[in-house]
Design an enzyme around this catalytic site. Sequence first.
Site: not given
Ligand SMILES: *Cc1c(COP(=O)(O)O)cnc(C)c1O
Length: 345
Positions: A33, A128, A242, A290
């Site tokens: 992801k 969640r 800055y 930036m």
């Molecule tokens: C992001 C995620 C993972 C992977 O988690 P890591 O801590 O990066 O290994 C696995 N399962 C779910 C549901 C996640 O959201």
Amino acid sequence: MSTGHLTIDLDALIANWRALDHYTNCETAAVVKADGYGLGAGRVAKALAQAGVRKFFVAVAEEGAAVRQALGPGPEISVFSGHMRGDTDMIHDLHLTPMLNSIQQITRHLEALPGHPFGLQLDTGMNRLGMEWDEWAAIAETALKQRPTLVMSHLACADEADHPMNAYQLDVFHQMTDGISTPRSLAATGGILLGKEYHFDLTRPGIGIYGGEPFGTAQKVVRMDLPVIQIRHLDEGEVVGYGNTWQCTRPTDIATVSAGYADGLIRAMSDKATLWFEDSPCPLVGRVSMDLLTVDVTDLTETPHALTLLGPNQTVDDLARDAGTIGYEILTSLGPRYTRRYQSR
Ligand SMILES: *Cc1c(COP(=O)(O)O)cnc(C)c1O
């Protein structure tokens, strides 16, 4: 060439996946992801598929589409957000497997795409994603009859091995799923390291593959080199950047480097992070802007053409600590402006 360079070591990536796979006796998927944790989902997924990974996870269907494009047909690509309104065509055409999170999603999926693969996500206390006890009790029998690919849940505190939440969620997951014949998954990177009672039939590591904590023995996957645009000499008492937040207390050489908060180098790193010229540390001074960083290179004996922010002397987690964040956030914030070079032997 003035953008920052990321060098991504695909051999290290694969070695990390294999090492995580060796912790368990079950199948190991790969989470790709957020554009493969910022490193490029297509390239990362392809390398992992060549190394034998057959199951991939993404957060949303659009990411699944990109990974499918890179991998072609064959590998299973599962979507944590499940079957959202408007996703049906993508899920169908690109053969994605949604991890359904609610009765509403189950209904939507079974009505829109009967016979299309899906998994089920349960909430074991993180609050969640996924179905809770009462929802699950109401739908489990019906849903399981449709032969889901997987029943999964996610641990909230797996990076803290002693946290009582781990055993609690394990117990809840058992109570919700013992006796079913569907394959089960509970562990991401942290859960793999907790031990075999957390492994079930499939693990879903992400960060460990990319070289991040809590997988402490991971190989480094990413190196970041930033070109120096110019170097100037300051007299004692001059200020930098800055807000004039940094003032030199000695005659100082400042290198202006091409990368900034638009490249995920967040302002919280201001006056805290360290860049490296080979084995010499060079402090980041003044505010991150930036597109630029200002770095004290006074103590170097030669003129640097580039400085290293991630490399042999500094991991993603080292940098994250300097910035008050976690390796995950550093990686996934990197953004599109870097040149990404992929290395493998
Ligand atoms: C992001 C995620 C993972 C992977 O988690 P890591 O801590 O990066 O290994 C696995 N399962 C779910 C549901 C996640 O959201």
